[in-house]
Design a protein around this motif. Structure first.
Motif, short mmCIF file in Angstrom:
data_model
loop_
_atom_site.label_atom_id
_atom_site.label_comp_id
_atom_site.label_asym_id
_atom_site.label_seq_id
_atom_site.Cartn_x
_atom_site.Cartn_y
_atom_site.Cartn_z
N SER A 136 5.75 12.52 2.41
CA SER A 136 5.03 12.85 3.58
C SER A 136 5.00 11.59 4.46
O SER A 136 4.45 11.69 5.68
CB SER A 136 3.73 13.39 3.41
OG SER A 136 2.85 12.47 2.46
N MET A 137 4.96 10.36 3.96
CA MET A 137 4.95 9.28 4.93
C MET A 137 6.31 8.64 5.30
O MET A 137 6.33 7.63 5.90
CB MET A 137 4.22 8.18 4.14
CG MET A 137 2.65 8.44 3.89
SD MET A 137 1.93 7.02 3.20
CE MET A 137 2.19 5.85 4.38
N ARG A 138 7.29 9.40 4.85
CA ARG A 138 8.97 8.70 5.64
C ARG A 138 9.21 9.72 6.61
O ARG A 138 10.34 9.61 6.95
CB ARG A 138 9.87 8.90 4.47
CG ARG A 138 9.26 7.93 2.85
CD ARG A 138 10.46 7.98 2.30
NE ARG A 138 10.96 8.81 1.28
CZ ARG A 138 10.49 9.28 0.28
NH1 ARG A 138 9.66 8.49 -0.29
NH2 ARG A 138 11.01 10.37 -0.41
N LEU A 181 7.15 5.10 -1.24
CA LEU A 181 6.00 5.78 -0.09
C LEU A 181 6.02 7.35 -0.52
O LEU A 181 7.24 7.63 -0.94
CB LEU A 181 6.19 5.74 1.12
CG LEU A 181 6.04 4.41 1.82
CD1 LEU A 181 6.53 4.32 3.31
CD2 LEU A 181 4.78 3.71 1.26
N PRO A 182 5.00 8.46 -0.56
CA PRO A 182 5.36 9.50 -0.81
C PRO A 182 6.36 10.07 0.34
O PRO A 182 6.24 9.69 1.60
CB PRO A 182 4.06 10.21 -0.53
CG PRO A 182 3.06 9.08 -0.21
CD PRO A 182 3.64 7.73 -0.46
N SER A 203 0.82 -1.26 0.11
CA SER A 203 -0.06 0.06 -0.07
C SER A 203 1.07 1.15 -0.08
O SER A 203 2.01 1.22 0.44
CB SER A 203 -0.90 0.05 1.16
OG SER A 203 -1.81 -1.12 1.34
N LYS A 204 0.27 2.32 -0.39
CA LYS A 204 1.01 3.71 -0.48
C LYS A 204 0.21 4.89 0.32
O LYS A 204 0.69 5.91 0.36
CB LYS A 204 0.88 4.18 -1.90
CG LYS A 204 1.40 3.32 -3.01
CD LYS A 204 2.96 2.91 -2.88
CE LYS A 204 3.45 2.06 -3.81
NZ LYS A 204 3.06 0.77 -3.97
N ASN A 205 -0.54 4.32 1.22
CA ASN A 205 -1.19 5.19 2.37
C ASN A 205 -1.05 4.50 3.56
O ASN A 205 -1.07 3.03 3.78
CB ASN A 205 -2.38 5.75 2.00
CG ASN A 205 -3.50 4.46 1.73
OD1 ASN A 205 -3.95 4.07 2.83
ND2 ASN A 205 -3.59 4.18 0.51
N LYS A 206 -0.98 5.25 4.84
CA LYS A 206 -0.93 4.74 6.16
C LYS A 206 -2.10 3.64 6.56
O LYS A 206 -1.71 2.64 6.94
CB LYS A 206 -1.04 5.86 6.98
CG LYS A 206 -0.51 5.41 8.55
CD LYS A 206 -0.64 6.65 9.38
CE LYS A 206 -1.76 7.35 10.05
NZ LYS A 206 -2.07 8.24 10.75
N GLU A 207 -3.28 4.14 6.12
CA GLU A 207 -4.20 3.22 6.35
C GLU A 207 -4.09 1.64 5.81
O GLU A 207 -4.33 0.76 6.43
CB GLU A 207 -5.80 3.85 6.09
CG GLU A 207 -6.19 5.21 6.87
CD GLU A 207 -5.10 6.25 6.60
OE1 GLU A 207 -4.58 6.32 5.35
OE2 GLU A 207 -5.19 7.19 7.54
N GLY A 208 -3.88 1.94 4.53
CA GLY A 208 -3.77 0.84 3.87
C GLY A 208 -2.38 -0.24 4.40
O GLY A 208 -2.70 -1.28 4.55
N VAL A 259 4.59 8.81 11.01
CA VAL A 259 4.17 7.76 10.37
C VAL A 259 4.90 6.34 10.55
O VAL A 259 4.28 5.55 10.73
CB VAL A 259 3.79 8.25 8.87
CG1 VAL A 259 3.45 7.05 7.96
CG2 VAL A 259 3.05 9.36 8.87
#
Length: 208
Positions: A59-61, A56-57, A28-33, A65
């Motif tokens: 913003s998620m590194r 990951l984008p 997944s590429k988003n936190k929830e996923g 997160v």
């Protein structure tokens, strides 16, 4: 799987186990996923988690997160890579190194250092002394955190992998060991039965 059958997972390391660890590579590429995948993978019996930070984008590194993601993995070991990122050009290996260190600080267990980090080279193996020195310094910094180091070579030119003889594979593994590897990762290919047999021979020799 009953928890008592998974006591070995309490040792947050990729070493010391009596069988290969089934490592679930998150997609997944988003936190929830990612949180959902971690939960499902653990329920299904994964022994370890793998996360390719470069997918990951940016913003998620960050620490918040990553700490949440790795905390959700509990006591299983976590393997991270940071290869080519859309927001980092080829020369930004210092930034990639910082991302790996941040991930380890946030709870990851093992970081993947490409053998051509800091100096892009064919077959992902550089002999540039400055680049090798920086790789070894990064490995030392990781070990100082009581974390684990994997050195990797994806043996290809461009998009295409190539076959290596057993002797060539052993030579790469020995070089990775010199640089501070706790674990060696060497990715090759096989187009014939003989080449496949050669890859099996390489695995057996590496184990010895």
């Amino acid at each position: 799987m009953p928890e008592k059958e998974r006591d070995f997972r309490m040792i947050k390391s990729f070493f010391g186990h009596n069988h290969p660890l089934i490592t679930a590579l998150l997609q997944s590429k988003n936190k929830e996923g990612l949180l959902s995948e971690i939960s499902l993978c653990l329920q299904e019996g994964a022994d370890a988690i793998g996360l390719q930070l470069e997918t990951l984008p940016a913003s998620m590194r960050g620490e918040a997160v990553l700490s949440e993601l790795f905390g959700a993995a509990g006591d299983v070991p976590i393997y991270v890579t940071c290869y080519e990122c859309d927001d980092l050009v080829a020369e930004d290996d210092d930034a990639r190194a910082a991302t790996l260190l941040r991930a380890l600080y946030c709870g990851a267990t093992m970081a993947d250092i490409r053998c051509d980090m800091f100096c892009l080279s064919p077959y992902e193996m550089t002999d540039d002394p400055i680049a090798v020195g920086k790789q070894m310094a990064l490995a030392d910094e990781i070990h100082a955190m009581n974390k684990e180091v994997l050195f990797s070579c994806h043996v290809r030119n461009g998009r295409f992998f190539r076959f290596l003889t057993s002797e060539e594979v052993i030579a790469l593994a020995n070089e990775q060991k010199k640089r501070g590897a706790d674990m060696a990762k060497i990715v090759t290919r096989a187009d014939t039965d003989n080449e496949l047999s050669g890859n099996f021979e390489s695995i057996i020799r590496l184990r010895k």
